[in-house]
Design a protein around this motif. Structure first.
Motif, mmCIF file in Angstrom:
data_model
loop_
_atom_site.group_PDB
_atom_site.id
_atom_site.type_symbol
_atom_site.label_atom_id
_atom_site.label_comp_id
_atom_site.label_asym_id
_atom_site.label_seq_id
_atom_site.Cartn_x
_atom_site.Cartn_y
_atom_site.Cartn_z
ATOM 1 N N VAL A 197 64.357 37.350 32.743
ATOM 2 C CA VAL A 197 65.262 36.720 33.487
ATOM 3 C C VAL A 197 66.698 36.068 33.847
ATOM 4 O O VAL A 197 67.366 35.848 34.413
ATOM 5 C CB VAL A 197 63.994 35.681 34.179
ATOM 6 C CG1 VAL A 197 64.267 35.357 35.682
ATOM 7 C CG2 VAL A 197 62.753 37.105 34.154
ATOM 8 N N VAL A 198 66.173 34.805 32.691
ATOM 9 C CA VAL A 198 67.556 33.877 32.198
ATOM 10 C C VAL A 198 68.743 35.582 31.960
ATOM 11 O O VAL A 198 70.224 35.170 32.446
ATOM 12 C CB VAL A 198 67.969 33.367 30.968
ATOM 13 C CG1 VAL A 198 68.814 32.484 30.690
ATOM 14 C CG2 VAL A 198 66.254 32.190 31.528
ATOM 15 N N ASN A 199 68.909 35.883 31.612
ATOM 16 C CA ASN A 199 69.419 37.259 30.866
ATOM 17 C C ASN A 199 69.050 38.221 31.327
ATOM 18 O O ASN A 199 67.850 38.857 30.754
ATOM 19 C CB ASN A 199 69.423 36.779 29.653
ATOM 20 C CG ASN A 199 70.587 35.800 28.946
ATOM 21 O OD1 ASN A 199 71.673 35.486 29.724
ATOM 22 N ND2 ASN A 199 70.516 35.161 27.783
ATOM 23 N N ILE A 200 69.918 38.936 32.084
ATOM 24 C CA ILE A 200 69.389 40.046 32.653
ATOM 25 C C ILE A 200 68.980 41.406 31.356
ATOM 26 O O ILE A 200 68.057 42.190 31.808
ATOM 27 C CB ILE A 200 70.188 40.913 34.088
ATOM 28 C CG1 ILE A 200 69.849 39.151 34.746
ATOM 29 C CG2 ILE A 200 69.171 42.149 34.211
ATOM 30 C CD1 ILE A 200 70.823 40.365 36.273
ATOM 31 N N ALA A 201 70.442 41.608 30.832
ATOM 32 C CA ALA A 201 69.814 42.402 29.774
ATOM 33 C C ALA A 201 70.598 41.870 28.464
ATOM 34 O O ALA A 201 71.151 41.379 28.678
ATOM 35 C CB ALA A 201 70.193 43.801 29.688
ATOM 36 N N THR A 202 70.253 41.708 27.460
ATOM 37 C CA THR A 202 71.020 41.747 25.868
ATOM 38 C C THR A 202 70.913 42.767 25.205
ATOM 39 O O THR A 202 69.466 43.582 25.106
ATOM 40 C CB THR A 202 70.256 40.647 25.947
ATOM 41 O OG1 THR A 202 70.436 38.861 26.229
ATOM 42 C CG2 THR A 202 70.694 40.045 24.319
ATOM 43 N N THR A 203 72.143 43.398 24.641
ATOM 44 C CA THR A 203 71.524 44.845 23.745
ATOM 45 C C THR A 203 72.107 44.075 22.355
ATOM 46 O O THR A 203 72.070 42.999 22.129
ATOM 47 C CB THR A 203 73.103 45.840 24.145
ATOM 48 O OG1 THR A 203 74.047 44.823 23.775
ATOM 49 C CG2 THR A 203 73.193 46.353 25.675
ATOM 50 N N VAL A 208 75.713 40.209 26.249
ATOM 51 C CA VAL A 208 74.967 39.737 27.260
ATOM 52 C C VAL A 208 75.128 39.900 28.573
ATOM 53 O O VAL A 208 76.342 39.583 29.514
ATOM 54 C CB VAL A 208 74.480 38.292 26.807
ATOM 55 C CG1 VAL A 208 73.228 37.393 27.658
ATOM 56 C CG2 VAL A 208 74.303 38.178 25.628
ATOM 57 N N PHE A 209 73.988 40.551 29.314
ATOM 58 C CA PHE A 209 74.287 40.619 30.979
ATOM 59 C C PHE A 209 73.800 39.162 31.451
ATOM 60 O O PHE A 209 72.514 39.943 31.940
ATOM 61 C CB PHE A 209 74.107 41.318 31.516
ATOM 62 C CG PHE A 209 74.552 43.081 31.196
ATOM 63 C CD1 PHE A 209 75.791 43.281 31.253
ATOM 64 C CD2 PHE A 209 73.762 42.716 29.626
ATOM 65 C CE1 PHE A 209 76.838 44.479 30.967
ATOM 66 C CE2 PHE A 209 75.191 44.326 29.214
ATOM 67 C CZ PHE A 209 76.417 44.296 29.842
ATOM 68 N N ALA A 210 74.766 38.403 32.134
ATOM 69 C CA ALA A 210 73.291 36.895 32.299
ATOM 70 C C ALA A 210 72.853 36.829 33.486
ATOM 71 O O ALA A 210 73.551 37.501 34.167
ATOM 72 C CB ALA A 210 74.528 35.845 32.805
ATOM 73 N N GLY A 211 71.725 36.536 34.419
ATOM 74 C CA GLY A 211 70.927 36.210 35.483
ATOM 75 C C GLY A 211 71.990 35.537 36.502
ATOM 76 O O GLY A 211 70.776 34.844 37.135
ATOM 77 N N ARG A 212 72.455 34.480 35.907
ATOM 78 C CA ARG A 212 72.851 33.142 36.564
ATOM 79 C C ARG A 212 73.269 33.494 37.619
ATOM 80 O O ARG A 212 72.757 32.667 38.891
ATOM 81 C CB ARG A 212 73.430 32.195 35.671
ATOM 82 C CG ARG A 212 73.650 30.536 35.562
ATOM 83 C CD ARG A 212 74.898 30.417 34.616
ATOM 84 N NE ARG A 212 74.746 29.724 33.721
ATOM 85 C CZ ARG A 212 75.573 30.598 32.643
ATOM 86 N NH1 ARG A 212 76.409 32.084 32.795
ATOM 87 N NH2 ARG A 212 74.820 30.997 31.029
ATOM 88 N N ARG A 213 74.009 34.368 37.870
ATOM 89 C CA ARG A 213 74.674 34.223 38.618
ATOM 90 C C ARG A 213 73.254 35.378 40.132
ATOM 91 O O ARG A 213 73.628 34.468 41.166
ATOM 92 C CB ARG A 213 75.846 35.079 39.208
ATOM 93 C CG ARG A 213 76.393 35.378 40.392
ATOM 94 C CD ARG A 213 77.889 36.348 40.045
ATOM 95 N NE ARG A 213 78.679 36.827 41.400
ATOM 96 C CZ ARG A 213 78.467 38.512 41.481
ATOM 97 N NH1 ARG A 213 77.984 39.024 40.860
ATOM 98 N NH2 ARG A 213 78.953 38.716 42.987
ATOM 99 N N LEU A 214 72.834 35.569 39.527
ATOM 100 C CA LEU A 214 72.289 36.708 40.654
ATOM 101 C C LEU A 214 70.972 35.385 40.626
ATOM 102 O O LEU A 214 70.331 35.588 41.840
ATOM 103 C CB LEU A 214 71.212 37.813 40.291
ATOM 104 C CG LEU A 214 70.485 38.097 40.332
ATOM 105 C CD1 LEU A 214 71.099 39.193 42.149
ATOM 106 C CD2 LEU A 214 69.516 39.516 39.742
ATOM 107 N N ASN A 215 70.340 34.500 39.675
ATOM 108 C CA ASN A 215 69.811 33.613 40.336
ATOM 109 C C ASN A 215 69.844 32.515 41.363
ATOM 110 O O ASN A 215 69.018 32.433 41.633
ATOM 111 C CB ASN A 215 68.734 32.672 38.883
ATOM 112 C CG ASN A 215 68.655 33.397 37.911
ATOM 113 O OD1 ASN A 215 67.519 34.862 38.336
ATOM 114 N ND2 ASN A 215 68.832 34.019 36.308
#
Length: 386
Positions: A197-203, A208-215
Motif C-alpha cells: 500500500v505504501v509502496n505499490i510495488a518494489t522489485t 520502488v513504485f511509491a503509492g504516495r501520489r495515489l494514496n
C-alpha cells in the motif's frame, strides 16, 4: 489470448437517443426474461428460449438481439450459481446469500448488451461503425480510441462486442484474439515484485513504485465525497456522480504504468516475474478501522491481472508463490523471525545483522521462491528406472 479493447462512440444527438433507447429496451426485456427464468427454476437456455423468444420479438427486438438477451440472462444465473457454490456469497443462511437467492437478477438500464457481427460492423478506415438499434440500423457512427487500441482492434478483433452506456457516454467493448509471444522457457532468473500500500510495488532490483501520489489522491477524493454527501443538494449529487469513476480510472492507469515497466524490465533481462499469491487477502488480514479503507480500496488483483496478461503477450514467464514469511525472512541467511521486521520500511535480521529496506528484502525472497517454483515445475517426478 483474449483481451478486451474499449473504444468510445461519438454519436450525434439522434444516434445517441437511438442507442440509449435500445439499451433500455434490451435491459428491460432482460429483466422480464430473468423473472420468467426465476419463476420456472432457471431452466436451460433452450427451454428458456421457448418461453420468451416470441414475446421478445413482439417487443420489437431483432432475432439476434433476442437471442443475446436470453443468453445474457442465462449466463448471469450461471455466474450466480457458481459464486454460491464457491462460497463467495457466504454460508447457506447468511443474509447476503439469502438475498441473492430470494429474488431474480436485475439489469441496469445502461448495462452491457452483446452484439455479434450481424448486429455491428466496423469500418476501420472511416473510423465508423454500423450498429443495430430498435429504431433501425445506424450507419456512420464515429468511434475513437488510442493508436494502440485502434491497431489491436483492426488486426485482432474476433467475436462479440458489448455496447454499454457510462455517465452519458457510449462505449463498445470488442473482444480481440491477440497471439501470445513464444514463452521464454529458460529464464535467466526471476524478478520478484512485492506489492503493498505504501509502496505499490518494489522489485528485487531495487525499483520502488511509491503509492504516495495515489494514496494522496484517494484521501482527497474521500474528503470530497464526504463533503458532497453531507451537503445533499442536487448539484452535490450531480458532482458525486461525475466523480464516481475517477478514482477507479486513476488507479487503473497507475497499475497499467507499473505493470508495463515491470514486464519490460523482465523481458529486457530475459527473466521471469514472481509475485505473491494474494488471493483472499481481504478476508485473511485483520486491520484496524482506519486502515481498512486503504487496503480494501487498493486493487491487488487488478495489478496482478495486468502483469499476467502483459507477461503473456511478451512471452515472459510468471509464477505466483506462497507469501508466507516473505516479510519476516532474511534474504541473506534465511533466518525467520517476526522481530526482523523492525518497522514498515526497515528490516534488520536478528541472526546475521543485515539491514535493508523491508520491501526490497521481501521482493528478493519472492524472486528466490519464484525460481524454486519454476524449477520444481520443470523437474520430472517419475523415478529413474533401476
Amino acid at each position: 489470448m483474449k483481451i478486451v479493447v474499449q473504444v468510445k462512440l461519438l454519436p450525434t444527438a439522434e444516434q445517441a437517443a437511438a442507442l440509449r433507447s435500445t439499451l433500455h429496451e434490451c435491459n428491460d426485456s432482460a429483466n422480464w426474461v430473468s423473472q420468467v427464468a426465476f419463476d420456472r427454476g432457471v431452466p436451460r437456455e433452450y427451454e428458456l428460449r421457448k418461453h420468451t423468444y416470441a414475446e421478445l420479438k413482439a417487443r420489437g427486438l431483432g432475432a439476434q438481439a433476442a437471442q443475446h438477451v436470453i443468453k445474457k440472462v442465462r449466463d448471469a444465473y450461471t455466474t450466480l450459481h457458481a459464486n454460491i457454490k464457491a462460497g463467495n456469497l457466504g454460508k447457506r443462511r447468511s443474509k447476503r446469500r439469502v438475498r441473492a437467492e430470494s429474488k431474480p437478477i436485475t439489469f441496469r438500464a445502461g448495462a452491457a448488451q452483446p452484439y455479434d457481427d450481424r448486429c455491428v460492423s466496423w469500418q476501420h478506415d472511416a473510423g465508423t461503425v454500423s450498429i443495430w438499434t430498435t429504431a433501425g440500423r445506424l450507419k456512420g457512427v464515429r468511434f475513437t480510441g488510442s493508436a494502440d487500441q485502434l491497431k489491436t482492434l483492426r488486426g485482432y478483433r474476433q467475436g462479440e462486442s458489448d455496447l454499454i452506456e457510462r455517465d452519458g457516454a457510449f462505449y463498445l467493448l470488442a473482444t480481440c484474439e491477440v497471439p501470445e509471444a513464444e514463452l521464454n522457457a529458460n529464464p535467466d532468473g526471476f524478478l520478484g515484485a512485492d506489492l503493498g500500500v505504501v509502496n505499490i510495488a518494489t522489485t528485487s532490483d531495487g525499483d520502488v513504485f511509491a503509492g504516495r501520489r495515489l494514496n494522496r489522491y484517494r484521501a482527497r477524493q474521500l474528503r470530497l465525497r464526504a463533503k458532497l454527501q453531507k451537503k445533499g443538494t442536487k448539484s452535490a449529487k450531480r458532482r458525486l456522480k461525475q466523480r464516481s469513476q475517477r478514482e477507479r480510472r486513476f488507479a487503473a492507469d497507475t497499475n497499467h504504468v507499473i505493470s508495463k515497466r515491470i514486464v519490460a524490465e523482465a523481458e529486457r533481462t530475459s527473466r521471469g516475474i514472481a509475485l505473491e499469491d494474494l488471493q483472499g487477502i481481504r478476508s485473511r488480514v485483520r486491520l484496524r478501522k482506519p486502515q481498512r479503507a486503504a487496503v480494501h480500496s487498493w486493487a491487488f488483483a487488478q495489478l496482478g491481472q495486468f502483469l499476467a496478461y502483459k507477461a503473456r503477450r511478451a512471452g515472459v514467464p510468471l509464477v505466483f508463490v506462497d507469501p508466507a514469511y516473505t516479510s519476516q525472512q532474511c534474504f541473506e541467511c534465511h533466518h525467520i523471525d517476526k522481530r526482523n521486521r523492525a518497522s514498515q520500511a526497515r528490516f534488520r535480521c536478528r541472526s546475521c545483522g543485515v539491514v535493508a529496506h523491508a520491501d526490497l528484502n521481501a521482493s528478493r525472497n519472492i524472486a528466490r521462491k519464484g525460481e524454486a517454483v519454476w524449477n520444481a515445475g520443470r523437474e520430472s517426478r517419475v523415478p529413474a528406472p533401476a
